[in-house]
Design a protein around this motif. Structure first.
Motif, PDB file in Angstrom:
ATOM      1  N   LYS A 127      55.077  43.136  48.239  1.00  0.00           N
ATOM      2  CA  LYS A 127      55.585  43.781  47.020  1.00  0.00           C
ATOM      3  C   LYS A 127      56.655  42.956  46.316  1.00  0.00           C
ATOM      4  O   LYS A 127      57.534  43.485  45.652  1.00  0.00           O
TER       5      LYS A 127
ATOM      6  N   GLY B  39      56.032  40.802  43.869  1.00  0.00           N
ATOM      7  CA  GLY B  39      55.622  40.500  42.499  1.00  0.00           C
ATOM      8  C   GLY B  39      54.720  39.291  42.406  1.00  0.00           C
ATOM      9  O   GLY B  39      54.419  38.819  41.306  1.00  0.00           O
TER      10      GLY B  39
ATOM     11  N   SER C  88      51.453  38.880  43.017  1.00  0.00           N
ATOM     12  CA  SER C  88      50.162  39.087  42.342  1.00  0.00           C
ATOM     13  C   SER C  88      50.339  39.161  40.832  1.00  0.00           C
ATOM     14  O   SER C  88      49.575  38.549  40.076  1.00  0.00           O
ATOM     15  N   ARG C  89      51.348  39.882  40.399  1.00  0.00           N
ATOM     16  CA  ARG C  89      51.597  39.993  38.954  1.00  0.00           C
ATOM     17  C   ARG C  89      51.898  38.617  38.356  1.00  0.00           C
ATOM     18  O   ARG C  89      51.391  38.264  37.286  1.00  0.00           O
TER      19      ARG C  89
ATOM     20  N   GLU D  59      48.666  36.596  38.251  1.00  0.00           N
ATOM     21  CA  GLU D  59      47.822  37.076  37.156  1.00  0.00           C
ATOM     22  C   GLU D  59      48.273  36.478  35.832  1.00  0.00           C
ATOM     23  O   GLU D  59      47.449  36.071  34.998  1.00  0.00           O
TER      24      GLU D  59
ATOM     25  N   ALA E  37      45.200  50.353  42.338  1.00  0.00           N
ATOM     26  CA  ALA E  37      46.460  49.987  41.674  1.00  0.00           C
ATOM     27  C   ALA E  37      46.400  48.554  41.149  1.00  0.00           C
ATOM     28  O   ALA E  37      46.892  48.268  40.052  1.00  0.00           O
ATOM     29  N   HIS E  38      45.798  47.646  41.913  1.00  0.00           N
ATOM     30  CA  HIS E  38      45.661  46.259  41.455  1.00  0.00           C
ATOM     31  C   HIS E  38      44.746  46.177  40.231  1.00  0.00           C
ATOM     32  O   HIS E  38      45.017  45.427  39.292  1.00  0.00           O
TER      33      HIS E  38
ATOM     34  N   GLN F 149      46.775  47.372  37.317  1.00  0.00           N
ATOM     35  CA  GLN F 149      47.785  46.370  36.962  1.00  0.00           C
ATOM     36  C   GLN F 149      47.158  45.217  36.183  1.00  0.00           C
ATOM     37  O   GLN F 149      47.726  44.747  35.197  1.00  0.00           O
ATOM     38  N   ARG F 150      45.986  44.746  36.613  1.00  0.00           N
ATOM     39  CA  ARG F 150      45.319  43.637  35.929  1.00  0.00           C
ATOM     40  C   ARG F 150      44.876  44.028  34.535  1.00  0.00           C
ATOM     41  O   ARG F 150      44.936  43.225  33.626  1.00  0.00           O
TER      42      ARG F 150
END
Length: 168
Positions: A12, A14, A16-17, A20, A49-50, A53-54
């Motif tokens: 958690k 950040g 992945s964000r 992306e 959730a992913h 978010q994407r």
């Protein structure tokens, strides 16, 4: 142009964000290579959730084991985001597959890519020593994998508290 990137950090953090954003900045329609499997309700919620978010505009390829095949099949079709290597590694371990051979194959496959690849991985070695052999083997394998892939990529970012730090 940096063709291969590795984004790491804790749970958690950040990462992945941030990854992306790197892929979206490359312009073409992004491809998301998902290594997670929805084996229980909690993981189903995480995957959902992913996806949220994407947002729209991503082409998703689900591939829990044959990551090299997924990279080869999608090369030339746009930038790819692999999320994540540590889940892929645990999938390999749970199937009792040859980790060293899989990492050698991945290293060679990455070197042959013509379209960008951004990979997400977890930094799992900064915590306490796990209390059981399987968890220690996983932690050690993650560290070895991250070093091996880190040697191949052009760029490494460590994400802490939502903020990236360029490492390589």
């Amino acid at each position: 142009m940096e063709n291969l990137a590795l984004v790491t950090g804790g749970a958690k953090s950040g990462k992945s964000r941030f990854a992306e954003g790197l892929v979206r900045a490359m312009g073409a329609q992004p491809i998301y290579i998902a290594t997670a499997e929805a084996l229980d309700e909690e993981m189903s919620h995480r995957i959902a959730a992913h996806l949220l978010q994407r947002g729209p505009g991503w082409h998703t390829v689900e591939e829990p084991l044959d990551l090299c095949g997924a990279l080869q099949r999608t090369d030339g079709r746009g930038p790819r985001l692999v999320d994540c290597l540590t889940l892929w590694l645990s999938n390999l371990m749970m199937q009792d597959l040859d980790i060293d051979a899989a990492l050698a194959d991945l290293s060679q496959t990455l070197k042959a890519q013509t379209s960008p690849v951004v990979m997400v991985t977890n930094e799992v070695g900064s915590g306490i020593v796990p209390d059981n052999a399987l968890a220690r083997a996983y932690r050690d394998s993650c560290g070895a994998m991250n070093q091996r892939i880190g040697a191949v990529v052009d760029r490494i970012d460590l994400v802490v508290c939502g903020h990236p730090l360029r490492v390589k």
